[in-house]
Design a protein around this motif. Structure first.
Motif, PDB file in Angstrom:
ATOM      1  N   HIS A  45      65.699  13.474 128.490  1.00 17.95           N
ATOM      2  CA  HIS A  45      66.058  11.945 128.118  1.00 17.95           C
ATOM      3  C   HIS A  45      65.030  10.946 128.367  1.00 17.95           C
ATOM      4  CE1 HIS A  45      70.435  12.878 126.672  1.00 17.95           C
ATOM      5  NE2 HIS A  45      69.853  14.087 126.814  1.00 17.95           N
TER       6      HIS A  45
ATOM      7  N   GLN B  62      68.154  16.103 134.436  1.00 18.98           N
ATOM      8  CA  GLN B  62      69.504  15.624 133.578  1.00 18.98           C
ATOM      9  C   GLN B  62      70.632  15.142 134.131  1.00 18.98           C
ATOM     10  OE1 GLN B  62      69.171  19.511 132.121  1.00 18.98           O
ATOM     11  NE2 GLN B  62      68.673  19.560 134.382  1.00 18.98           N
TER      12      GLN B  62
ATOM     13  N   ALA C  43      74.262  14.475 129.550  1.00 19.35           N
ATOM     14  CA  ALA C  43      73.106  14.217 128.733  1.00 19.35           C
ATOM     15  C   ALA C  43      72.057  15.161 129.128  1.00 19.35           C
ATOM     16  CB  ALA C  43      72.548  12.746 129.388  1.00 19.35           C
TER      17      ALA C  43
ATOM     18  N   ASP D 193      69.303  18.423 129.269  1.00 21.22           N
ATOM     19  CA  ASP D 193      68.084  18.946 128.554  1.00 21.22           C
ATOM     20  C   ASP D 193      68.522  20.178 127.973  1.00 21.22           C
ATOM     21  OD1 ASP D 193      65.792  20.348 128.013  1.00 21.22           O
ATOM     22  OD2 ASP D 193      64.873  19.003 129.520  1.00 21.22           O
TER      23      ASP D 193
END
Length: 450
Positions: A151, A71, A75, A77
């Motif tokens: 993501h 990550q 952003a 996890d």
């Protein structure tokens, strides 16, 4: 790191012992002060280390050899928030974590890289080449939020950097993340009890003449009083408190929330409330009755008392049907069958709680899904976890000539020694009372299971 873990464990043991022995069981709920932030960090990190140490066992259970997360800052996890240290407020640069199910002798089972250069990938490939895992789990599930936190951009990066050899071994095993987040170590329980007692104490004071003046105080006033009280105690919350004046309409429909009107004598009040601290969340729904001048607890309409008792019985039915390994849908089906066989009508919508207010694990119904909950209701019920038994029962109240809704919610935990569930703090079996101004204030005592 080893020395720090030993220190953390010793501190945790001392703090755990002092809490476990604190206070009689039959006292009214009291506000529980949180330790200084520095001590909280020691507690949280020690508990986190215990949970992380269980990851190889979880991977082995689900037949996965490695678990990889990556990550960037802001952003993260979803699982990151259950893996981070207490003093981490976000991921930094690129934060990568790798866990191994069966690390060879002398090799670590857990790795963390914080880097923004290609070196992180060469380091990961070196570990993979040495350990040769047959499968590498990524959090890429399409249905379960706790298992789908990778993501899209990071997924593309991982696949590209791992190369064809290792990317072919990538798998999705959603229960790895679900079980890691959902499993609560035993040393967490005394702290969770403190949080739950504080939640009860806030509700008890908020639903009293100390806060409510009939004819003047509104439900919105009480909600904001609760928010202010949470902040005064250095706790936070995961949702806005919701206070309602109940009538004969379903709270999930319309007409039950009277935000602009003042609370009146004879009203039945409902609150949905939770506090957050030490990485834990609570969820509680209680009921109160506003006494008329000259009334005492013995003047509460019998129909209301019977309604609360019926909702208590439905709580017990749900708790008794929560069999480890059963799916949430099976538990829902069995609980509803028993509910109807006892002549009770209502809805069941219970959920796991802990790191998140609505945390990882199977769902036992939802307010709009009483037949089954797709996917999430099919997961198996885990042990060593916390649940919110959330529901309502309907009951005809002759004194109101109406069928009313009695909403309750309490948190429970798994008692491994007794192979059963029990209330984290207690079960509401008496209404909170808003007494006329000047009357002697009563106390709502906590009721423990036998």
């Amino acid at each position: 790191m080893l020395q720090l873990n030993i220190v953390n464990a010793l501190c945790l043991q001392i703090l755990f012992s002092s809490i476990a022995s604190a206070g009689p069981l039959d006292t009214a709920p009291k506000y529980q002060a949180l330790p200084p932030l520095r001590e909280q960090a020691v507690i949280q990190d020690a508990l986190r280390d215990q949970r992380v140490s269980n990851i190889p066992h979880i991977l082995q259970k689900y037949g996965v050899d490695a678990w990889l997360m990556s990550q960037k800052e802001y952003a993260e996890d979803t699982v990151f928030w259950s893996l981070k240290s207490a003093t981490q407020f976000s991921a930094r640069r690129r934060t990568v974590q790798l866990f191994l199910a069966n690390a060879t002798a002398g090799v670590k089972s857990a790795y963390t890289w914080i880097d923004n250069t290609p070196k992180v990938w060469s380091d990961i490939l070196e570990v993979l080449e040495e350990q040769n895992p047959a499968s590498i789990a990524l959090n890429i599930d399409t249905d379960i939020s706790f298992s789908s936190g990778l993501h899209a951009g990071e997924y593309e990066t991982i696949i590209g950097e791992l190369g064809e050899k290792w990317s072919k071994k990538v798998v999705s095993e959603p229960m790895v993340a679900v079980e890691y987040i959902g499993t609560m170590v035993k040393e967490r329980l005394p702290w969770y009890r403190k949080l739950q007692e504080t939640a009860w104490a806030i509700i008890s004071e908020g639903f009293s003449e100390k806060v409510i003046t009939p004819g003047k105080t509104t439900t919105e006033d009480v909600e904001w009083w609760m928010r202010e009280k949470i902040q005064q105690l250095n706790y936070t919350t995961w949702f806005m408190p919701s206070v309602n004046i109940l009538d004969d309409k379903d709270i999930f429909g319309s007409g039950t929330e009277i935000k602009s009107g003042a609370i009146q004598y004879g009203d039945v009040l409902h609150v949905d409330f939770g506090v957050t601290a030490l990485g834990l969340n609570t969820d509680t729904q209680h009921l109160a009755y506003v006494l008329h001048p000259g009334e005492t607890e013995s003047d509460i309409p019998q129909g209301l008392l019977n309604g609360l008792k019926t909702a208590n019985r439905l709580q017990d039915i749900v708790k008794s049907n929560m069999k480890i390994g059963s799916s949430g849908n099976t538990i829902l089906k069995n609980a509803l069958k028993q509910m109807h066989s006892e002549g009770i009508e209502g809805k069941i919508y219970s959920h796991p709680i802990g790191d998140w207010g609505h945390s990882a694990g199977t769902l036992i119904g939802m307010s709009n899904q009483q037949d089954e909950v797709p996917v999430l209701g099919d997961l198996p019920l885990l042990d060593n976890t916390y649940y919110s038994v959330e529901l309502y029962a309907t009951h005809f109240v002759p004194e109101r000539n109406a069928t009313m809704y009695f909403y309750l919610e309490e948190d429970i935990y798994w008692v491994d020694e007794g192979k059963r569930w029990d209330w984290v703090y207690g079960q509401q079996k008496k209404f909170h009372l808003v007494r006329p101004q000047g009357a002697k204030a009563g106390e709502l005592f906590r009721v423990q299971s036998p």
